[in-house]
Design an enzyme around this catalytic site. Structure first.
Site: not given
Ligand code: 3PG
Length: 222
Positions: A137, A49, A53
């Site tokens: 999700k 994925e 960002r």
């Molecule tokens: C996301 O975008 O799904 C989250 O930022 C993932 O969170 P993590 O960095 O704690 O894995």
């Protein structure tokens, strides 16, 4: 009641490739994205994925699709209809959002792509379900009740399955994947910013390989 867009897309779980993992790729350039994706693929990952960002996130989606055609490449952090459409145009094969609003759900449905909208509460799950969505999700998983919350939700939302993300790590991956209402686990723990910055691709492959072994043991590969 307004008529809803028809749900034509396959569910995300039916298209996930490889072990039940959805590692996040956050890359500054398409080349960096391809290097991260390759390291993950070398560790057995089949689906990634790319999060919206960074400025080049859409170009990263296109670059990975072209360089690594065997990988399933989705786009995450989709926050608007414009994002959803841009991701589809860039070649994203699925969409992930941290949130659910009627507008966002309708826009993602309209792309025809498989997708997982973000939920953290029973009402958000119920709203997604009203749109015919049974895969969501669960975000941010650790701050929203984690394993215990997913267990509680299972009793009520018996048809709904979750992709927990947010706080997943090698220490709790097995606990999340062992839950019957979890179909895939996502997050950034396989692609830590420090390893990306220092281009330690071998270490990313090792993290991916360890997670792939856990995931393959607990979930049948798609
Ligand atoms: C996301 O975008 O799904 C989250 O930022 C993932 O969170 P993590 O960095 O704690 O894995």
């Amino acid at each position: 009641m307004s008529s809803l867009p028809p749900l034509l897309s396959p569910v995300l779980s039916s298209v996930i490739r490889g072990p039940a993992l959805l590692p996040i790729i956050q890359a500054d350039t398409p080349d960096e994205a391809v290097a991260i994706a390759k390291a993950l693929a070398d560790g057995g990952v089949g689906s990634v994925e790319v999060v919206l960002r960074t400025r080049q996130a859409l170009a990263a989606v296109t670059a990975i699709r072209s360089a690594l055609p065997d990988l399933l490449v989705g786009a995450g952090t989709v926050l608007s209809a414009a994002d959803a459409n841009a991701c589809k145009d860039a070649g994203a094969q699925f969409l992930v959002s941290p949130a659910s609003t009627p507008k966002l759900l309708e826009a993602m449905i309209a792309t025809g792509l498989p997708f997982a909208p973000g939920v953290a509460t029973p009402s958000e799950i119920a709203m997604a379900y009203e749109y015919g969505l049974t895969e969501v999700k669960f975000f941010p998983a650790h701050l929203s009740g984690g394993i215990e919350m997913l267990k509680a939700l299972r009793g009520v939302f018996q048809q709904v399955r979750f992709c927990p993300t947010g706080g997943i790590s090698q220490h709790n991956l097995a606990d999340f994947l062992a839950l019957p209402n979890v179909f895939v686990a996502g997050g950034s723990w396989l692609t830590p910013a420090n390893l990306v910055k220092t281009q330690q691709w071998g270490q990313i492959s090792e993290l991916a390989s360890a997670a792939s072994a856990i995931a393959r043991q607990l979930k049948t590969a798609a």
